[in-house]
Design a protein around this motif. Structure first.
Motif, PDB file in Angstrom:
ATOM      1  N   LEU A  64       1.032  -1.292   0.015  1.00 28.05           N
ATOM      2  CA  LEU A  64      -0.033  -0.122  -0.001  1.00 28.05           C
ATOM      3  C   LEU A  64       0.753   1.391   0.187  1.00 28.05           C
ATOM      4  N   ARG A  65       2.116   1.196   0.891  1.00 24.36           N
ATOM      5  CA  ARG A  65       2.881   2.388   0.832  1.00 24.36           C
ATOM      6  C   ARG A  65       3.327   2.662  -0.614  1.00 24.36           C
ATOM      7  N   MET A  66       4.025   1.356  -1.118  1.00 29.85           N
ATOM      8  CA  MET A  66       4.511   1.495  -2.522  1.00 29.85           C
ATOM      9  C   MET A  66       3.513   2.173  -3.602  1.00 29.85           C
ATOM     10  N   LEU A  67       2.289   1.611  -3.506  1.00 27.93           N
ATOM     11  CA  LEU A  67       1.557   2.100  -4.196  1.00 27.93           C
ATOM     12  C   LEU A  67       0.976   3.587  -3.980  1.00 27.93           C
ATOM     13  N   ARG A  68       1.149   3.879  -2.685  1.00 25.56           N
ATOM     14  CA  ARG A  68       0.948   5.427  -2.641  1.00 25.56           C
ATOM     15  C   ARG A  68       1.773   6.413  -3.307  1.00 25.56           C
ATOM     16  N   GLY A  69       2.781   5.758  -3.402  1.00 21.70           N
ATOM     17  CA  GLY A  69       3.895   6.693  -3.923  1.00 21.70           C
ATOM     18  C   GLY A  69       3.804   6.818  -5.323  1.00 21.70           C
ATOM     19  N   VAL A  70       3.023   6.246  -6.042  1.00 25.01           N
ATOM     20  CA  VAL A  70       2.837   6.155  -7.553  1.00 25.01           C
ATOM     21  C   VAL A  70       1.530   6.572  -7.997  1.00 25.01           C
ATOM     22  N   SER A  71       0.430   6.460  -7.107  1.00 24.95           N
ATOM     23  CA  SER A  71      -0.967   6.255  -7.455  1.00 24.95           C
ATOM     24  C   SER A  71      -1.953   6.753  -6.431  1.00 24.95           C
ATOM     25  N   ASP A  72      -3.074   7.587  -6.895  1.00 25.44           N
ATOM     26  CA  ASP A  72      -4.104   7.795  -5.772  1.00 25.44           C
ATOM     27  C   ASP A  72      -5.332   7.091  -5.856  1.00 25.44           C
ATOM     28  N   VAL A  73      -4.984   5.752  -6.463  1.00 23.40           N
ATOM     29  CA  VAL A  73      -6.200   4.923  -6.676  1.00 23.40           C
ATOM     30  C   VAL A  73      -7.014   4.472  -5.291  1.00 23.40           C
ATOM     31  N   PRO A  74      -8.234   4.868  -5.268  1.00 21.95           N
ATOM     32  CA  PRO A  74      -8.687   4.192  -4.016  1.00 21.95           C
ATOM     33  C   PRO A  74      -8.617   2.835  -3.588  1.00 21.95           C
ATOM     34  N   VAL A  75      -8.398   2.454  -2.430  1.00 24.13           N
ATOM     35  CA  VAL A  75      -7.768   1.161  -1.897  1.00 24.13           C
ATOM     36  C   VAL A  75      -8.597   0.698  -0.562  1.00 24.13           C
ATOM     37  N   ILE A  76      -9.485  -0.349  -0.662  1.00 23.15           N
ATOM     38  CA  ILE A  76     -10.110  -0.936   0.199  1.00 23.15           C
ATOM     39  C   ILE A  76      -9.357  -2.103   0.727  1.00 23.15           C
ATOM     40  N   VAL A  77      -8.935  -2.234   1.981  1.00 22.93           N
ATOM     41  CA  VAL A  77      -8.118  -3.302   2.663  1.00 22.93           C
ATOM     42  C   VAL A  77      -9.118  -4.362   2.953  1.00 22.93           C
ATOM     43  N   ALA A  78      -9.188  -5.408   2.472  1.00 25.22           N
ATOM     44  CA  ALA A  78     -10.040  -6.580   3.061  1.00 25.22           C
ATOM     45  C   ALA A  78      -9.094  -7.568   3.737  1.00 25.22           C
ATOM     46  N   THR A  79      -9.015  -8.158   4.831  1.00 25.51           N
ATOM     47  CA  THR A  79      -8.227  -8.812   5.547  1.00 25.51           C
ATOM     48  C   THR A  79      -8.746  -9.499   6.720  1.00 25.51           C
ATOM     49  N   ALA A  80      -8.226 -10.576   7.317  1.00 27.99           N
ATOM     50  CA  ALA A  80      -8.741 -11.255   8.343  1.00 27.99           C
ATOM     51  C   ALA A  80      -8.047 -10.429   9.585  1.00 27.99           C
ATOM     52  N   ARG A  81      -7.258  -9.627   9.466  1.00 28.49           N
ATOM     53  CA  ARG A  81      -6.544  -8.806  10.561  1.00 28.49           C
ATOM     54  C   ARG A  81      -7.607  -7.648  11.220  1.00 28.49           C
ATOM     55  N   ASP A  82      -7.782  -8.157  12.602  1.00 29.44           N
ATOM     56  CA  ASP A  82      -8.988  -7.079  13.326  1.00 29.44           C
ATOM     57  C   ASP A  82      -8.449  -6.192  14.305  1.00 29.44           C
ATOM     58  N   ASP A  83      -6.984  -5.988  14.597  1.00 25.66           N
ATOM     59  CA  ASP A  83      -6.481  -5.376  15.498  1.00 25.66           C
ATOM     60  C   ASP A  83      -6.676  -3.653  15.201  1.00 25.66           C
ATOM     61  N   GLU A  84      -6.997  -3.230  16.348  1.00 23.06           N
ATOM     62  CA  GLU A  84      -7.353  -2.017  16.120  1.00 23.06           C
ATOM     63  C   GLU A  84      -6.188  -1.242  15.739  1.00 23.06           C
ATOM     64  N   ASP A  85      -5.089  -1.276  16.390  1.00 25.03           N
ATOM     65  CA  ASP A  85      -3.788  -0.620  15.874  1.00 25.03           C
ATOM     66  C   ASP A  85      -3.404  -0.703  14.650  1.00 25.03           C
ATOM     67  N   GLU A  86      -3.600  -2.107  13.929  1.00 24.60           N
ATOM     68  CA  GLU A  86      -3.423  -2.314  12.685  1.00 24.60           C
ATOM     69  C   GLU A  86      -4.363  -1.317  11.805  1.00 24.60           C
ATOM     70  N   ILE A  87      -5.714  -1.395  12.125  1.00 23.67           N
ATOM     71  CA  ILE A  87      -6.439  -0.652  11.293  1.00 23.67           C
ATOM     72  C   ILE A  87      -6.050   0.749  11.180  1.00 23.67           C
ATOM     73  N   VAL A  88      -5.898   1.305  12.441  1.00 26.43           N
ATOM     74  CA  VAL A  88      -5.224   2.606  12.395  1.00 26.43           C
ATOM     75  C   VAL A  88      -4.384   3.038  11.369  1.00 26.43           C
ATOM     76  N   ARG A  89      -3.195   2.178  11.648  1.00 27.02           N
ATOM     77  CA  ARG A  89      -1.898   2.415  10.987  1.00 27.02           C
ATOM     78  C   ARG A  89      -2.237   2.354   9.396  1.00 27.02           C
ATOM     79  N   VAL A  90      -3.086   0.958   9.107  1.00 23.56           N
ATOM     80  CA  VAL A  90      -3.199   0.816   7.510  1.00 23.56           C
ATOM     81  C   VAL A  90      -4.051   2.050   6.886  1.00 23.56           C
ATOM     82  N   LEU A  91      -5.027   2.673   7.721  1.00 20.98           N
ATOM     83  CA  LEU A  91      -5.992   3.872   7.153  1.00 20.98           C
ATOM     84  C   LEU A  91      -5.033   4.891   7.074  1.00 20.98           C
TER      85      LEU A  91
END
Length: 233
Positions: A64-91
């Motif tokens: 995601l960080r690499m993609l954000r360096g070259v594109s502003d395409v909208p991204v929905i993360v769909a994952t089994a990880r439900d840790d709140e800190d992880e969610i905040v970090r990815v957003l």
């Protein structure tokens, strides 16, 4: 019809989502790993990327960080990880939404539609600059100017301002704002809307007691108006 890119390493999940999203009238390409997905996102410029985090060659958050360096395409993360800190970090790293597995294709489709509404993905009239009096909003550049001066807005402040300006003169209920701007279809705290409206008013140089653009209609909702068009109180 949205052009989607699904980056998911689990073949069964990938196949099921491909089939279901296509049944929901999306055009969907897929990739089984991060680097293949990154190349596809750059080469084919989809309207939206659905990204798993647990990829075999590179963690999805790194991709995601690499993609954000070259594109502003909208991204929905769909994952089994439900840790709140992880969610905040990815957003915070640039994801537009985060959905936790398991979910249905219809639930994912609702998230896709909401993100595309907010970001103007897929082209169309929402790519156009919105003008209300001296206020100018550019959804593609995600910038707003008042009297020629740039407004320093958070992402959610921008989304809220763009949503209301696109419906200038229309009274919008706070529950509708929670649904369309915050993607909370089952309700949420009206206080969230009140706080963001207060922040917007301050940046627009007004107050609830002396409004210019943002007017509260008691018991109904809020509307954004052209202050030069007459008394809207």
């Amino acid at each position: 019809m949205a052009q989607l890119l699904l980056i998911e390493d689990d073949e069964r999940v990938r196949s099921a989502l491909l089939r279901s999203l296509r049944d929901l009238n999306h055009q969907v390409a897929s990739a089984p790993d991060a680097m293949t997905g990154l190349r596809a996102a750059i080469d084919h410029r989809p309207d939206l990327v659905v990204l798993d985090l647990g990829l075999p060659d590179l963690d999805g958050s790194q991709m995601l960080r690499m993609l954000r360096g070259v594109s502003d395409v909208p991204v929905i993360v769909a994952t089994a990880r439900d840790d709140e800190d992880e969610i905040v970090r990815v957003l915070g790293s640039g994801a537009d939404d985060y959905v936790v597995k398991p979910f249905t294709a219809k639930q994912l489709d609702a998230r896709i539609q909401a993100v595309l509404r907010r970001t103007g993905g897929g082209g169309g009239e929402r790519d156009s600059t919105v003008a209300v009096g001296a206020l100018r909003i550019d959804p593609r550049g995600r910038s707003a100017h008042l009297d020629g001066t740039a407004l320093e807005l958070s992402p959610k402040e921008f989304d809220l301002l763009h949503y209301l300006a696109s419906r200038a003169g229309e009274v919008v209920a706070k529950r509708q704002l929670l649904t369309d701007v915050w993607d909370l279809p089952f309700g949420g705290a009206d206080k969230t809307v009140d706080v963001h409206l207060a922040w917007l008013r301050r940046k627009l140089g007004e107050t609830a007691q002396a409004p210019r653009f943002l007017h509260t209609v008691r018991g109904v909702g809020v509307k954004l108006v052209d202050p030069t068009a007459g008394d809207e109180r």
